[in-house]
Structures are given as structure tokens and as C-alpha cells.
Design a protein around this motif. Structure first.
Motif, PDB file in Angstrom:
ATOM      1  N   LYS A   8       2.782  53.621  67.975  1.00  0.00           N
ATOM      2  CA  LYS A   8       1.972  54.336  66.973  1.00  0.00           C
ATOM      3  C   LYS A   8       0.536  53.812  66.936  1.00  0.00           C
ATOM      4  O   LYS A   8      -0.415  54.566  66.884  1.00  0.00           O
ATOM      5  CB  LYS A   8       2.633  54.126  65.595  1.00  0.00           C
ATOM      6  CG  LYS A   8       2.351  55.259  64.660  1.00  0.00           C
ATOM      7  CD  LYS A   8       2.882  55.109  63.237  1.00  0.00           C
ATOM      8  CE  LYS A   8       4.121  54.331  62.975  1.00  0.00           C
ATOM      9  NZ  LYS A   8       4.350  54.185  61.522  1.00  0.00           N
ATOM     10  N   TYR A   9       0.383  52.507  66.998  1.00  0.00           N
ATOM     11  CA  TYR A   9      -0.960  51.923  66.832  1.00  0.00           C
ATOM     12  C   TYR A   9      -1.576  51.549  68.184  1.00  0.00           C
ATOM     13  O   TYR A   9      -2.231  50.530  68.331  1.00  0.00           O
ATOM     14  CB  TYR A   9      -0.886  50.711  65.884  1.00  0.00           C
ATOM     15  CG  TYR A   9      -0.328  51.108  64.529  1.00  0.00           C
ATOM     16  CD1 TYR A   9      -1.093  51.873  63.648  1.00  0.00           C
ATOM     17  CD2 TYR A   9       0.975  50.780  64.152  1.00  0.00           C
ATOM     18  CE1 TYR A   9      -0.576  52.288  62.429  1.00  0.00           C
ATOM     19  CE2 TYR A   9       1.504  51.185  62.933  1.00  0.00           C
ATOM     20  CZ  TYR A   9       0.732  51.938  62.083  1.00  0.00           C
ATOM     21  OH  TYR A   9       1.230  52.352  60.871  1.00  0.00           O
ATOM     22  N   ASP A  42       1.352  43.980  72.462  1.00  0.00           N
ATOM     23  CA  ASP A  42       0.814  45.287  72.879  1.00  0.00           C
ATOM     24  C   ASP A  42      -0.694  45.166  73.102  1.00  0.00           C
ATOM     25  O   ASP A  42      -1.302  44.140  72.793  1.00  0.00           O
ATOM     26  CB  ASP A  42       1.144  46.368  71.837  1.00  0.00           C
ATOM     27  CG  ASP A  42       0.475  46.137  70.495  1.00  0.00           C
ATOM     28  OD1 ASP A  42      -0.724  45.789  70.469  1.00  0.00           O
ATOM     29  OD2 ASP A  42       1.150  46.296  69.451  1.00  0.00           O
ATOM     30  N   GLN A  47      -0.318  49.310  54.287  1.00  0.00           N
ATOM     31  CA  GLN A  47      -0.754  50.049  55.473  1.00  0.00           C
ATOM     32  C   GLN A  47      -2.234  49.815  55.624  1.00  0.00           C
ATOM     33  O   GLN A  47      -2.997  49.948  54.673  1.00  0.00           O
ATOM     34  CB  GLN A  47      -0.496  51.545  55.285  1.00  0.00           C
ATOM     35  CG  GLN A  47       0.987  51.859  55.251  1.00  0.00           C
ATOM     36  CD  GLN A  47       1.206  53.322  55.018  1.00  0.00           C
ATOM     37  OE1 GLN A  47       0.980  53.807  53.918  1.00  0.00           O
ATOM     38  NE2 GLN A  47       1.618  54.020  56.046  1.00  0.00           N
ATOM     39  N   SER A  83       5.207  54.623  56.298  1.00  0.00           N
ATOM     40  CA  SER A  83       5.547  54.358  54.900  1.00  0.00           C
ATOM     41  C   SER A  83       5.110  52.968  54.466  1.00  0.00           C
ATOM     42  O   SER A  83       5.116  52.646  53.292  1.00  0.00           O
ATOM     43  CB  SER A  83       7.062  54.479  54.723  1.00  0.00           C
ATOM     44  OG  SER A  83       7.687  53.531  55.559  1.00  0.00           O
ATOM     45  N   GLY A  84       4.769  52.106  55.410  1.00  0.00           N
ATOM     46  CA  GLY A  84       4.410  50.729  55.056  1.00  0.00           C
ATOM     47  C   GLY A  84       5.632  49.893  54.709  1.00  0.00           C
ATOM     48  O   GLY A  84       5.520  48.850  54.077  1.00  0.00           O
ATOM     49  N   LEU A 119       7.534  46.808  58.502  1.00  0.00           N
ATOM     50  CA  LEU A 119       7.381  45.373  58.745  1.00  0.00           C
ATOM     51  C   LEU A 119       8.001  44.533  57.626  1.00  0.00           C
ATOM     52  O   LEU A 119       8.427  43.405  57.870  1.00  0.00           O
ATOM     53  CB  LEU A 119       5.913  45.008  58.947  1.00  0.00           C
ATOM     54  CG  LEU A 119       5.317  45.462  60.294  1.00  0.00           C
ATOM     55  CD1 LEU A 119       3.855  45.071  60.397  1.00  0.00           C
ATOM     56  CD2 LEU A 119       6.097  44.875  61.460  1.00  0.00           C
ATOM     57  N   HIS A 179      -4.104  51.199  58.224  1.00  0.00           N
ATOM     58  CA  HIS A 179      -4.836  52.267  58.901  1.00  0.00           C
ATOM     59  C   HIS A 179      -4.707  53.558  58.110  1.00  0.00           C
ATOM     60  O   HIS A 179      -3.762  53.743  57.347  1.00  0.00           O
ATOM     61  CB  HIS A 179      -4.341  52.372  60.341  1.00  0.00           C
ATOM     62  CG  HIS A 179      -4.484  51.057  61.056  1.00  0.00           C
ATOM     63  ND1 HIS A 179      -3.432  50.202  61.235  1.00  0.00           N
ATOM     64  CD2 HIS A 179      -5.579  50.437  61.541  1.00  0.00           C
ATOM     65  CE1 HIS A 179      -3.869  49.106  61.849  1.00  0.00           C
ATOM     66  NE2 HIS A 179      -5.175  49.228  62.038  1.00  0.00           N
ATOM     67  N   ASN A 233       5.885  50.750  66.259  1.00  0.00           N
ATOM     68  CA  ASN A 233       4.523  50.453  65.792  1.00  0.00           C
ATOM     69  C   ASN A 233       3.570  50.290  66.976  1.00  0.00           C
ATOM     70  O   ASN A 233       2.430  50.757  66.935  1.00  0.00           O
ATOM     71  CB  ASN A 233       4.503  49.167  64.962  1.00  0.00           C
ATOM     72  CG  ASN A 233       4.897  49.425  63.513  1.00  0.00           C
ATOM     73  OD1 ASN A 233       5.036  50.575  63.102  1.00  0.00           O
ATOM     74  ND2 ASN A 233       5.083  48.368  62.745  1.00  0.00           N
TER      75      ASN A 233
END
Ligand code: ADP
Length: 496
Positions: A400-401, A427, A446, A456-457, A460, A448, A397
Motif C-alpha cells: 500500500k505504501y 520495503d 494513520q 483503518s489505522g 499495526l 498518510h 502495508n
């Protein structure tokens, strides 16, 4: 005087054998002290035998016993002898410690009587020893076991309307050793609500009917801590009237909390099993019709493409995309339900685990600039596969983010408390809005935009489940636009 008593007195006077029998059979030592010449003191053979010495080697001098009595007890004995000599109404009666010939302690109950001349001046002192070592050792052992088991004692005296707490009971209440409890304040230590109501009821019933009680309740200590205790009360009745209640008071907080935790785990586990069965069945059954749709769309696209307009083909491609996404979601769900099935509890070096995950993510980070700061991480007890998935989710994540315009800074560290290891993954990515920080741990959440970030949400939600499986929790702190810091905890003493 009874004629037999009188006769016995005469015999003792006239017959040495009777006197010897009495002193040898009834006592563990007899002494007779010349107070006018205090060096001189006669001690019988039992006196020395009880203390492990050969009587033949011991002189009839007061210094002989003064050399082997405990110095503290010698000082107390001298004081009490003086008091008794000055005031015959104060008995000379005390327990003292002697050193046995083999080095150990012998506890002696020592009683004495000053013999006075015609003017009332003490001239001799007669004394008797009883060896009470066995009782004393039992008492010390009992005190020690009470100490270890956190067992205190208490006593309510109804006639005097007083309450006594021993040292351990005071310690459990977290009050000072000189604290003087009374009934009203003692009851207020019980937690308001059920505990206080119950103790009041139990005490009232004990006083009224003599019924004893044994109950587990919560108190709030002087420092404000809630502690589970076991309170046992035994009323003493005379002619139907309760005179006093003596009781035991035990700190059972650790046991209670473990029981509660075990109960919570069992409930959680039962719920989890039910959920797993449900989602496993649901995801299997859901995938089947989906695969049929997917299959037929593929057949149409391949076999009938020349008969279909570009617009229809476009719609079919959208359907394929949607079914693919739905298939990914269902697979994710399947993983979620499988998570807690494969259990292999072992010690895991988190440094090693994080390094492995970073290596696995190598292909995702090949084209981007990433700086990783890896602090010293602990060895934890847990499920290696699950913890790896957790760390993998957090790190992927973070990748990704990330903010694409700057290098990704990743910091992984650990903080330790009494009960938990807390692993922290920070991060410098796009961050998460305040009102979303709780939601992201729910399934399919999700924040974003789809398309911008593939996902896929479920990741987490899995992380949350894994942290809870390890007796811990997961949460996030974030400044939108600046970065996010995920924390998860693993309970230290948790064992399978
Ligand atoms: P996904 O598969 O969408 O990544 P997750 O459950 O892993 O699902 O994450 C849920 C949502 O939380 C993500 O869609 C994203 O919006 C947000 N999120 C997760 N990690 C981060 C992060 N490190 N920085 C910013 N947002 C994040």
C-alpha cells in the motif's frame, strides 16, 4: 594410670586374642612397616578384605599396597611419612584412594605413628586404616548437587573478622578463584537500595539475636550483571555472643526471571481479557445504531430520490460513505479484540507462512511490479492465525505504501539471538517520518492522507499486540522517501 587401663595393657601384651579382637573389630586395616628394611611390611587380613582382595594372595611387602594406591596419593603419602619421621609433632594422617579389586575407588583414612629407637631414629611405623568411602561419596554427591543447583557456601568469622567464600559463591559473584572477599566488599556486591539495606539488616539482626535468615536479593556481579540470589545465614552463638555465621548462597536468577515473566504475562492477560470484553461489547453496541442510520439513509435514497434535490442526494451519499467507513473501523476493532481469543499454539514454519501470505496477496500485486527476496526463516512456536495476520499486515502495508514510480522491492529475513527470533520485513516505499515511528503502532494512527491510501489505522496496533502475545516486540526503522524496515520478535522458549 587407671587400674582398668593398666590391666588392659597387660592383657594385650599377654593374650593374643585381645589384640586380635581390637585390630579386627575397630579398624579396616592395620599395618606395621619395617623402616630399616622398607620392603617388609606386615598387613592384617582386614587391610586386604576392605580393598576386596584375598589376604592369602597378598605378600607382606610394601610394594603390594603401593601398586594399588592412587599415584598422586602415593607421592603425598611418601612426603608426609618423611615429614612425620623427621618431626614427630607433624601427625601422619591423610585420606588416600585405593583401587578396589573390582576397579572402583575406596577412600581410606590412613593414620600412622613412627616408632623410634633409643636414638630417636624411626625404625618402624604402625598404621591404621578406616574406610571413609561412604562419607566421601556423600561429600562428592553433595558437591555435585551444589554445583548443579548453583549453591555456594560462605562463612563470616566474627572473632577473626574474616569472610570465606567457596568456589561456587565466587563463581556466582563472577570473581576470580583467588579473590579474597572481606565483609565490607561483600556487602557492596548487593544491589544498592532494597537489597543492600535488607542484607545489612539481616546480618545485624543475626549477630545481635542469633536469628537465622533466608532471603532473596539482587547482587551486581563483578562484570556488572544483576543476578537474583538466595542468601541463607545460620548464626552460631556461644554465651549469647555470635561467633560466626555460616551460610548458603544460591543463584536463583533463572527462576526469578521466569516468575517475573509469568507475573507480567498474567497481568497482561488479565488486562487483555478486560479490554477484549470491553471492546467486544462496545463494538457490537456501536454497530447497531450505525446500521440503523445506514439502513434509513439507503431507504431515503431509494424511495425518495425523486423528491430530493441533487444537493441533498450528495449529502446523503457523504453520510453513506462516512457510515461505511465507521462500520469498517468498528469491524477492525472487533478483530482487534478477538485476536487473542482463538488460541492454538503450535510450531509454525515461517517460510511456509510468508509464502502463503504472498499468494493470498496475489490479487493486490497482480498489476504492480514486485521483487521479493525471501531469506531462510525459522520454525517458531506461536499462534498461526495471529502470526499470519501480523505478516499479512506488514506485507500489505508495504504494497500500500510503496512508491508507485518504481518497482517494489521486498526483503524478508531473520536474525537469531539467544532468546528471540527477529523477523525483518524491509520495503523501498514512501517511508515514515522520524517523529511518527512510535505512533503508528497505536490504534487509529494513520500518517498518510485519507483518500490517498485506504485504511483503518488498526493493522499495526494488531501487529504490536500479536508480537507481544509471542513474548516479543515490534519496531520500525525508516528513511522517509526511501523505505521502511519493520522488525518483530518472537520469544524462542515460550510455551503455552
Ligand atoms: P492502515 O490501515 O492505515 O494501513 P496501519 O496500522 O497498518 O493502518 O498503519 C498505520 C500507519 O503507518 C499507516 O496509515 C501508514 O501511514 C504507516 N505505515 C504503515 N506501514 C507502512 C509502510 N510500510 N511504509 C510507510 N508507511 C507505513
Amino acid at each position: 594410670m587407671h587400674y582398668l587401663k593398666k590391666e588392659l595393657y597387660e592383657r594385650i601384651k599377654s593374650d593374643d586374642k585381645i589384640f586380635d579382637f581390637l585390630q579386627q573389630s575397630a579398624l579396616d586395616g592395620l599395618w606395621y612397616w619395617d623402616l630399616t628394611n622398607p620392603d617388609q611390611e606386615w598387613m592384617n587380613a582386614e587391610f586386604w578384605a576392605t580393598l576386596g582382595y584375598d589376604p592369602a594372595t597378598k605378600p607382606h611387602l610394601a610394594s603390594a599396597w603401593m601398586n594399588i594406591i592412587h599415584p598422586d596419593d602415593l607421592a603425598a603419602a611418601k612426603l608426609l611419612v618423611d615429614t612425620h619421621c623427621a618431626d614427630p609433632s607433624v601427625p601422619y594422617d591423610q585420606v588416600v584412594r585405593y583401587q578396589h579389586a573390582h576397579g572402583h575407588t575406596v577412600w581410606i583414612r590412613c593414620r600412622g605413628l613412627a616408632i623410634r629407637d633409643d636414638n630417636g631414629v624411626p625404625v618402624r611405623m604402625l598404621g591404621a586404616h578406616v574406610d571413609v568411602t561412604a562419607e566421601k561419596e556423600k561429600e562428592l554427591l553433595l558437591r555435585k548437587s551444589q554445583e548443579i543447583a548453583h549453591i555456594g557456601t560462605w562463612e563470616v568469622n566474627l572473632a577473626k573478622n574474616t569472610l570465606y567464600w567457596n568456589r561456587i559463591t565466587k563463581r556466582i559473584h563472577e570473581v576470580a578463584p583467588d579473590f579474597e572477599p572481606d565483609l565490607a566488599t561483600a556487602v557492596k556486591f548487593y544491589k544498592a537500595g532494597d537489597s543492600r539495606r535488607l542484607i545489612n539488616e539481616q546480618l545485624e539482626r543475626a549477630v545481635a539475636t542469633g536469628e537465622s535468615f533466608d532471603t532473596e536479593l539482587q547482587i551486581v556481579t563483578a562484570t556488572g550483571r544483576e543476578v537474583w540470589v538466595r542468601a541463607i545465614g545460620e548464626p552460631e552463638m556461644i554465651d549469647g555472643e555470635c561467633q560466626r555465621i555460616i551460610g548458603v548462597f544460591q543463584d536463583i536468577d533463572d527462576r526469578k526471571k521466569t516468575e517475573d515473566r509469568m507475573l507480567n504475562y498474567s497481568i497482561l492477560e488479565a488486562k487483555a481479557t478486560e479490554m477484549e470484553q470491553f471492546s467486544y461489547a462496545a463494538s457490537h453496541d456501536l454497530r447497531e445504531p450505525l446500521l440503523t442510520i445506514k439502513g434509513y439513509v439507503e431507504v431515503i435514497c431509494e424511495d425518495f430520490s425523486d423528491q430530493l434535490s441533487a444537493e441533498v442526494m450528495d449529502h446523503l451519499r457523504t453520510i453513506t460513505g462516512a457510515t461505511q467507513r465507521m462500520d469498517d473501523l468498528i469491524k477492525g476493532l472487533l478483530d482487534y479484540s478477538r485476536l487473542s481469543q482463538a488460541k492454538q499454539w503450535q510450531s509454525i514454519d515461517m517460510n511456509e507462512l510468508v509464502r502463503q501470505v504472498l499468494t493470498d496477496l496475489g490479487s493486490a500485486t497482480k498489476l504492480i511490479e514486485v521483487n521479493v527476496q525471501l531469506g531462510s526463516l525459522p520454525i517458531v512456536y506461536g499462534y498461526p492465525l495471529e502470526l499470519k495476520i501480523l505478516v499479512q499486515n506488514l506485507l500489505s502495508n508495504a504494497i500500500k505504501y510503496r512508491r508507485r514510480e518504481i518497482p517494489l522491492e521486498l526483503t524478508i529475513s531473520c536474525e537469531e539471538s539467544d532468546d528471540f527470533f527477529e523477523i525483518i520485513v524491509a520495503d523501498n516505499g514512501i517511508g515514515i517520518a522520524d517523529n511518527q515511528r512510535e505512533n503508528i503502532f497505536q490504534l487509529f494512527r494513520q500518517l498518510h492522507l485519507q483518500g490517498e491510501y485506504a485504511g483503518s489505522g488498526i493493522g499495526l496496533a494488531n501487529c504490536k499486540k500479536i508480537a507481544e502475545l509471542h513474548g516479543g516486540a515490534i519496531w520500525v526503522e525508516s528513511v522517509p522517501g526511501e523505505g521502511s524496515t519493520f522488525h518483530f520478535t518472537v520469544r524462542k522458549e515460550l510455551r503455552e
